[in-house]
Motif scaffolding. Structure first.
Motif, mmCIF file in Angstrom:
data_model
loop_
_atom_site.group_PDB
_atom_site.id
_atom_site.type_symbol
_atom_site.label_atom_id
_atom_site.label_comp_id
_atom_site.label_asym_id
_atom_site.label_seq_id
_atom_site.Cartn_x
_atom_site.Cartn_y
_atom_site.Cartn_z
ATOM 1 N N VAL A 162 1.611 9.396 -12.635
ATOM 2 C CA VAL A 162 0.702 9.672 -11.982
ATOM 3 C C VAL A 162 0.377 9.480 -10.485
ATOM 4 N N VAL A 163 -0.462 10.036 -9.931
ATOM 5 C CA VAL A 163 -0.097 10.509 -8.535
ATOM 6 C C VAL A 163 -1.551 9.553 -7.652
ATOM 7 N N GLN A 172 0.875 -1.336 0.061
ATOM 8 C CA GLN A 172 -0.119 -0.014 -0.015
ATOM 9 C C GLN A 172 0.695 1.113 -0.002
ATOM 10 N N GLN A 173 1.880 1.345 0.853
ATOM 11 C CA GLN A 173 2.947 2.490 0.816
ATOM 12 C C GLN A 173 3.764 2.677 -0.427
ATOM 13 N N ARG A 174 3.861 1.403 -0.923
ATOM 14 C CA ARG A 174 4.843 1.450 -2.288
ATOM 15 C C ARG A 174 4.014 1.937 -3.563
ATOM 16 N N PHE A 175 2.389 1.981 -3.565
ATOM 17 C CA PHE A 175 2.033 2.208 -4.453
ATOM 18 C C PHE A 175 1.142 3.743 -4.052
ATOM 19 N N THR A 176 1.609 4.292 -3.020
ATOM 20 C CA THR A 176 0.959 5.718 -2.766
ATOM 21 C C THR A 176 1.858 6.756 -2.833
ATOM 22 N N GLY A 177 1.320 7.929 -3.477
ATOM 23 C CA GLY A 177 2.251 8.872 -3.923
ATOM 24 C C GLY A 177 2.400 9.030 -5.499
ATOM 25 N N PRO A 178 3.411 9.602 -6.158
ATOM 26 C CA PRO A 178 3.733 9.419 -7.490
ATOM 27 C C PRO A 178 4.102 8.022 -7.927
#
Length: 330
Positions: free
Chosen positions: A159-160, A118-124
């Protein structure tokens, strides 16, 4: 036996925004054309394509409101999706041929492991646009090439993902289902996000459910289904439209007197004691009416997108008024 002649629909000027809950199985354009026909509207456009296999928030713009549809196209979106872990398909969703199956042990998908992904795919993040998408190459949608068996080279795009929540949900062995709730920027492919999350978990995945629950502050609870809309009498359908200015909830507001309003409408800059602002909704004061949008720099109000005098007259003669907070998310 000769068939009866088709009745020609008499189109009319309609100005406003319909908050539609698009059904499954219908393309965004088909939903738009149906609503346009029900309203007998002259001009219409939607605010961001939803796949036929997805449902949810799809604001539709009519008449003068189409001039501001880009604001919703660019707005962040929120989706709820279900990804089936352990199965990959050619299209990334349930329509495609199965490419690979793997058994998934839900016990190994611990809260800690899901939190890390989840953390890996959060943000840019960077995504490779799927071949089965409406993105165009040389004037043709990628899915047209894909259906012809052609795979084109694509570049990744940034994308973000503004917020992401992953939760295991009840499913039938030997697979596991993962609920994905994602708020993301324009251009984010949830199908690709699901596939990438499945790859990160080491088992692969494809989408089996997708629903857009919000777009630019518009929640699905504010929307009407196409079936409900069709069941309304004509006057009630018009009453469901929000005024074009409801798309401008995040804009600063400036009101001009009669002379300055006329000059602004002709494309001239106006000077005034206004602070700099990147996005301004501009109104005339007598009668109160939306003139268009602009921006303020160095005390000058500069026109960006203007309504025509005819559109303004038509709105004043019969446009629905916006409900407070409908597009602001309040």
């Amino acid at each position: 036996m000769q068939s009866a002649p088709r009745t020609r629909v008499q189109r009319r000027p309609v100005h406003g925004v319909l908050l539609l809950d698009k059904p499954l199985g219908l393309s965004s354009n088909a939903a738009l054309q149906k609503a346009k026909w029900l309203l007998r509207a002259e001009k219409a456009g939607h605010t961001g394509t939803l796949d036929p296999l997805a449902s949810g928030v799809l604001p539709l713009c009519f008449g003068a409101a189409t001039k501001f549809s880009q604001l919703q196209l660019d707005a962040p979106k929120t989706y709820e999706a279900i990804a089936r872990l352990g199965v990959t398909t050619a299209t990334g969703d349930a329509e495609g041929a199965v490419l690979q199956r793997r058994e998934v042990d839900p016990a190994q998908l611990t809260a800690e492991r899901l939190a890390a992904v989840q953390q890996r795919f959060t943000g840019p993040i960077h995504q490779l646009p799927p071949m089965h998408s409406a993105l165009k190459k040389d004037g043709r949608a990628l899915y047209e090439y894909a259906r012809a068996g052609v795979t084109l080279e694509r570049s990744t795009r940034e994308v973000v993902v503004l917020a992401l929540k992953l939760t295991l949900v009840q499913s039938e062995p030997p697979f596991a289902d993962l609920k994905i709730v994602a708020s993301c920027s324009k251009g984010t492919y949830i199908r690709t996000l699901a596939e990438d999350i499945g790859a990160a978990l080491g088992c692969g995945a494809h989408l089996v459910f997708l629903r857009r629950t919000a777009s630019g502050g518009i929640g699905v609870e504010r929307c009407i289904t196409l079936e409900q809309f069709e069941a309304l009498p004509e006057a009630a359908r018009l009453a469901r439209l929000q005024a074009p200015e409801s798309l401008l909830a995040g804009h600063a507001r400036v009101t001009l007197d009669g002379e300055n309003a006329a000059r602004f409408l002709s494309g001239l800059r106006r000077r005034g004691p206004w602070p700099n602002a990147r996005a301004v909704a501009v109104f005339g004061d007598n009668p109160r009416s939306l003139l268009g949008v602009g921006h303020i720099a160095g005390g000058e109000l500069i026109p960006d997108r203007l309504l025509s005098p005819l559109e303004i007259r038509q709105i004043l003669q019969g446009s629905p008024q916006p409900e407070a907070g409908v597009l602001s998310g309040k």
